[in-house]
Scaffold this motif. Structure first.
Motif, short mmCIF file in Angstrom:
data_model
loop_
_atom_site.label_atom_id
_atom_site.label_comp_id
_atom_site.label_asym_id
_atom_site.label_seq_id
_atom_site.Cartn_x
_atom_site.Cartn_y
_atom_site.Cartn_z
N ASP A 4 0.84 -1.20 0.00
CA ASP A 4 0.00 0.00 0.00
C ASP A 4 0.88 1.25 0.00
OD1 ASP A 4 -2.27 -1.55 0.11
OD2 ASP A 4 -2.80 -1.02 2.17
N ARG A 5 0.31 2.35 -0.45
CA ARG A 5 1.01 3.64 -0.43
C ARG A 5 0.40 4.47 0.68
NH1 ARG A 5 5.36 4.78 -3.34
NH2 ARG A 5 4.54 6.71 -4.17
N VAL A 6 1.23 4.99 1.58
CA VAL A 6 0.78 5.79 2.71
C VAL A 6 1.71 6.99 2.87
CG1 VAL A 6 -0.22 3.82 3.94
CG2 VAL A 6 2.15 4.46 4.38
N TYR A 7 1.20 8.03 3.52
CA TYR A 7 2.04 9.17 3.82
C TYR A 7 2.85 8.88 5.08
CZ TYR A 7 -0.14 11.95 0.24
OH TYR A 7 -0.56 12.42 -0.97
N SER A 8 4.10 9.28 5.06
CA SER A 8 4.98 9.10 6.22
C SER A 8 5.80 10.37 6.40
CB SER A 8 5.89 7.89 6.02
OG SER A 8 6.70 8.06 4.88
N ASP A 10 9.55 12.01 7.87
CA ASP A 10 10.91 11.86 8.36
C ASP A 10 10.99 12.71 9.62
OD1 ASP A 10 13.67 12.64 8.87
OD2 ASP A 10 14.14 11.66 6.98
N LEU A 11 11.15 12.07 10.79
CA LEU A 11 11.12 12.80 12.06
C LEU A 11 12.28 13.77 12.22
CD1 LEU A 11 9.89 9.95 14.41
CD2 LEU A 11 8.56 11.80 13.37
N GLN A 12 13.38 13.56 11.52
CA GLN A 12 14.52 14.47 11.60
C GLN A 12 14.27 15.75 10.80
OE1 GLN A 12 17.21 14.07 13.54
NE2 GLN A 12 16.34 12.17 14.31
N SER A 13 13.77 15.59 9.58
CA SER A 13 13.61 16.75 8.69
C SER A 13 12.20 17.32 8.70
CB SER A 13 13.97 16.36 7.26
OG SER A 13 13.01 15.44 6.75
N GLY A 14 11.23 16.50 9.12
CA GLY A 14 9.83 16.92 9.09
C GLY A 14 9.20 16.81 7.71
N ILE A 15 9.93 16.25 6.74
CA ILE A 15 9.42 16.12 5.38
C ILE A 15 8.42 14.97 5.30
CG2 ILE A 15 10.02 15.56 2.99
CD1 ILE A 15 12.70 16.98 3.50
N VAL A 16 7.24 15.26 4.74
CA VAL A 16 6.19 14.27 4.54
C VAL A 16 6.27 13.79 3.10
CG1 VAL A 16 3.70 13.86 4.56
CG2 VAL A 16 4.74 15.38 6.27
N SER A 17 6.21 12.46 2.92
CA SER A 17 6.28 11.92 1.57
C SER A 17 5.39 10.69 1.45
CB SER A 17 7.72 11.56 1.20
OG SER A 17 8.22 10.58 2.08
#
Length: 71
Positions: A4-8, A10-17
């Motif tokens: 499945d494709r989900v949004y996640s 990166d806790l270091q950068s705060g970037i959502v992908s």
């Protein structure tokens, strides 16, 4: 589910992908929450994080009624 494709985030950068699920995490949960949006009702654990406007990632158990979720 795997694939499945989900949004996640990166806790270091705060970037959502958008990412692909590569494994499942199974746990024994006793309590579930229902989160209702304009489009659907989701049944999730209290530990599950959702992105809340003006708060960022927030555990479902810490949500207040009426808070706005990020799409």
């Amino acid at each position: 589910m795997v694939g499945d494709r989900v949004y996640s985030v990166d806790l270091q950068s705060g970037i959502v992908s958008l990412s692909t699920v590569i494994s499942n995490y199974n746990c024994q949960v006793q309590e579930f929450y229902e989160v209702a949006t304009a489009d659907a009702v989701y049944r999730v654990t209290g530990e599950h994080p959702l992105f809340v406007y003006n708060r960022g990632w927030t555990r479902v158990s810490e949500l207040a009624e009426g808070e706005s979720l990020q799409d």
